[in-house]
Design an enzyme around this catalytic site. Sequence first.
Site, PDB file in Angstrom:
ATOM      1  N   ASN A   1       0.654  -1.046  -0.043  1.00 53.50           N
ATOM      2  CA  ASN A   1       0.133  -0.163   0.016  1.00 53.50           C
ATOM      3  C   ASN A   1       1.031   1.103   0.016  1.00 53.50           C
ATOM      4  O   ASN A   1       1.492   1.562   1.135  1.00 53.50           O
ATOM      5  CB  ASN A   1      -0.826  -0.100   1.488  1.00 53.50           C
ATOM      6  CG  ASN A   1      -1.692   1.386   1.324  1.00 53.50           C
ATOM      7  OD1 ASN A   1      -1.924   2.081   0.308  1.00 53.50           O
ATOM      8  ND2 ASN A   1      -2.277   1.338   2.479  1.00 53.50           N
ATOM      9  N   TRP A   2       1.201   1.824  -1.209  1.00 51.62           N
ATOM     10  CA  TRP A   2       2.110   3.120  -1.315  1.00 51.62           C
ATOM     11  C   TRP A   2       1.363   4.233  -0.549  1.00 51.62           C
ATOM     12  O   TRP A   2       2.041   5.255  -0.503  1.00 51.62           O
ATOM     13  CB  TRP A   2       2.252   3.237  -2.747  1.00 51.62           C
ATOM     14  CG  TRP A   2       2.837   2.308  -3.545  1.00 51.62           C
ATOM     15  CD1 TRP A   2       3.323   0.897  -3.114  1.00 51.62           C
ATOM     16  CD2 TRP A   2       3.221   2.283  -4.945  1.00 51.62           C
ATOM     17  NE1 TRP A   2       3.726   0.362  -4.432  1.00 51.62           N
ATOM     18  CE2 TRP A   2       4.007   1.290  -5.470  1.00 51.62           C
ATOM     19  CE3 TRP A   2       3.200   3.503  -5.958  1.00 51.62           C
ATOM     20  CZ2 TRP A   2       4.535   0.925  -6.542  1.00 51.62           C
ATOM     21  CZ3 TRP A   2       3.715   3.182  -7.226  1.00 51.62           C
ATOM     22  CH2 TRP A   2       4.364   1.981  -7.341  1.00 51.62           C
ATOM     23  N   LYS A   3       0.091   4.214  -0.471  1.00 52.77           N
ATOM     24  CA  LYS A   3      -0.744   5.356   0.282  1.00 52.77           C
ATOM     25  C   LYS A   3      -0.153   6.358  -0.914  1.00 52.77           C
ATOM     26  O   LYS A   3      -0.476   6.377  -1.933  1.00 52.77           O
ATOM     27  CB  LYS A   3      -0.088   5.774   1.567  1.00 52.77           C
ATOM     28  CG  LYS A   3      -0.167   4.499   2.577  1.00 52.77           C
ATOM     29  CD  LYS A   3       0.116   4.798   4.027  1.00 52.77           C
ATOM     30  CE  LYS A   3       0.223   3.330   4.738  1.00 52.77           C
ATOM     31  NZ  LYS A   3      -0.183   3.686   6.135  1.00 52.77           N
TER      32      LYS A   3
ATOM     33  N   SER B   1       2.944  -2.154  10.718  1.00 52.52           N
ATOM     34  CA  SER B   1       4.319  -2.084  10.571  1.00 52.52           C
ATOM     35  C   SER B   1       5.004  -3.528  10.240  1.00 52.52           C
ATOM     36  O   SER B   1       5.717  -3.939  11.332  1.00 52.52           O
ATOM     37  CB  SER B   1       4.608  -1.838  12.077  1.00 52.52           C
ATOM     38  OG  SER B   1       4.007  -0.202  12.348  1.00 52.52           O
TER      39      SER B   1
ATOM     40  N   GLY C   1       2.584  -1.158   4.313  1.00 51.71           N
ATOM     41  CA  GLY C   1       2.550   0.099   4.045  1.00 51.71           C
ATOM     42  C   GLY C   1       3.991   0.499   3.777  1.00 51.71           C
ATOM     43  O   GLY C   1       4.480   0.399   2.874  1.00 51.71           O
ATOM     44  N   GLY C   2       4.571   1.102   4.628  1.00 46.90           N
ATOM     45  CA  GLY C   2       5.988   1.473   4.649  1.00 46.90           C
ATOM     46  C   GLY C   2       7.021   0.728   3.986  1.00 46.90           C
ATOM     47  O   GLY C   2       7.689   1.144   3.079  1.00 46.90           O
TER      48      GLY C   2
ATOM     49  N   GLY D   1       1.846   2.227  10.619  1.00 44.79           N
ATOM     50  CA  GLY D   1       3.000   3.324  10.602  1.00 44.79           C
ATOM     51  C   GLY D   1       3.599   3.566  11.765  1.00 44.79           C
ATOM     52  O   GLY D   1       4.068   4.669  11.805  1.00 44.79           O
TER      53      GLY D   1
ATOM     54  N   GLU E   1      -5.836  -5.050  10.547  1.00 38.40           N
ATOM     55  CA  GLU E   1      -4.941  -3.927  10.565  1.00 38.40           C
ATOM     56  C   GLU E   1      -5.267  -3.000  11.892  1.00 38.40           C
ATOM     57  O   GLU E   1      -6.086  -2.078  11.747  1.00 38.40           O
ATOM     58  CB  GLU E   1      -4.906  -2.933   9.544  1.00 38.40           C
ATOM     59  CG  GLU E   1      -4.729  -3.462   8.145  1.00 38.40           C
ATOM     60  CD  GLU E   1      -4.024  -2.678   7.300  1.00 38.40           C
ATOM     61  OE1 GLU E   1      -2.883  -2.671   6.814  1.00 38.40           O
ATOM     62  OE2 GLU E   1      -4.317  -1.400   7.003  1.00 38.40           O
TER      63      GLU E   1
ATOM     64  N   GLU F   1      -7.033   4.789   7.524  1.00 34.80           N
ATOM     65  CA  GLU F   1      -6.996   6.212   7.264  1.00 34.80           C
ATOM     66  C   GLU F   1      -8.146   6.746   6.333  1.00 34.80           C
ATOM     67  O   GLU F   1      -8.394   8.218   6.618  1.00 34.80           O
ATOM     68  CB  GLU F   1      -5.811   6.583   6.425  1.00 34.80           C
ATOM     69  CG  GLU F   1      -4.432   6.185   7.379  1.00 34.80           C
ATOM     70  CD  GLU F   1      -3.365   5.653   6.546  1.00 34.80           C
ATOM     71  OE1 GLU F   1      -3.202   5.618   5.209  1.00 34.80           O
ATOM     72  OE2 GLU F   1      -2.327   5.047   6.889  1.00 34.80           O
TER      73      GLU F   1
ATOM     74  N   HIS G   1      -9.721   1.259   4.491  1.00 40.38           N
ATOM     75  CA  HIS G   1      -8.554   1.513   5.446  1.00 40.38           C
ATOM     76  C   HIS G   1      -8.859   2.433   6.337  1.00 40.38           C
ATOM     77  O   HIS G   1      -9.662   3.354   6.483  1.00 40.38           O
ATOM     78  CB  HIS G   1      -7.339   2.145   4.369  1.00 40.38           C
ATOM     79  CG  HIS G   1      -6.216   1.950   5.005  1.00 40.38           C
ATOM     80  ND1 HIS G   1      -5.518   2.968   5.865  1.00 40.38           N
ATOM     81  CD2 HIS G   1      -4.976   1.144   4.739  1.00 40.38           C
ATOM     82  CE1 HIS G   1      -4.419   2.641   6.333  1.00 40.38           C
ATOM     83  NE2 HIS G   1      -3.877   1.495   5.510  1.00 40.38           N
TER      84      HIS G   1
HETATM   85  C1  PEP Z   1      -1.026   0.028   5.729  1.00 41.81           C
HETATM   86  O1  PEP Z   1      -0.585   1.084   5.018  1.00 41.81           O
HETATM   87  O2  PEP Z   1      -2.037  -0.480   5.730  1.00 41.81           O
HETATM   88  C2  PEP Z   1       0.406  -0.390   6.706  1.00 41.81           C
HETATM   89  C3  PEP Z   1      -0.109  -1.379   7.281  1.00 41.81           C
HETATM   90  O3  PEP Z   1       0.960   0.692   6.957  1.00 41.81           O
HETATM   91  P1  PEP Z   1       2.557   0.110   7.633  1.00 41.81           P
HETATM   92  O4  PEP Z   1       2.984  -1.287   7.225  1.00 41.81           O
HETATM   93  O5  PEP Z   1       3.413   1.218   7.324  1.00 41.81           O
HETATM   94  O6  PEP Z   1       2.282   0.083   8.986  1.00 41.81           O
END
Ligand code: PEP
Length: 248
Positions: A9-11, A211, A232-233, A172, A166, A96, A94
Amino acid sequence: MRKKIVAGNWKMNLTKNEGLLLVEGVLNGVGDTDTKVILGVPFPFISDAVSGVDGSAISVAAQNCHQEEKGAFTGEVSVEMLKSFGAEYCIVGHSERRQYFGETDELINQKIQRLLASGIIPIYCCGESLEERESERHFKVMEEQIQSALQGFQKDELKKIVIAYEPVWAIGTGVTATPEQAQEMHKFIREKLAQVLVDEAEEVSILYGGSVKPNNAKELFSQKDIDGGLIGGASLSAPDFLEIIHSF
Ligand code: PEP
């Protein structure tokens, strides 16, 4: 056998050239794997990402969609548009989107309906906040999120949906749920799905997100009910994302 999935997930990150390099890096390093790899990219990247992975087993996901078929919704993107550009999956719900854009389970349910009707596979995100976990309401909250967002679907539709658990406190933040915490919730989610799907709940892929990094993916993915991750990251770095893909 359930599908093992690692979805990025590049966001709202990366410019065009950075995105193209990342697609190329993942494509070049993925090799022969039976893990389904998905790139969750922002809308402007969908077309290039689809062309970039053409001929490989990698799929492209959008990160959102609109619930209506089409019309006067300036700035929005429909499911049919996503389909016509080659997206095969779409992330919905999500945290966010829930937190910053006020998305509710009811709205998410409508989006999932629209996606399934067009043949795009929803990756449905759900998870409790820190406050909900600390006050020991996390199972109740998850039960509500599973029941209300996924209500009204027939068995054959429901089993197509990919679930991403999640916990909001882990997204994040660098704080990962322990493998035991994640497994406990994944098992709970599968039990809830089994109330509708019975034995077929065993076929639904439930991903963990929050994470996930190269140094913790292996242990998380070795849990019985964890079928991969939404990343994500770490999906913004080809070497890290590839190491996670190869953690199974
Ligand atoms: C996400 O964007 O859904 C996510 C889990 O991010 P991260 O891996 O950075 O926590």
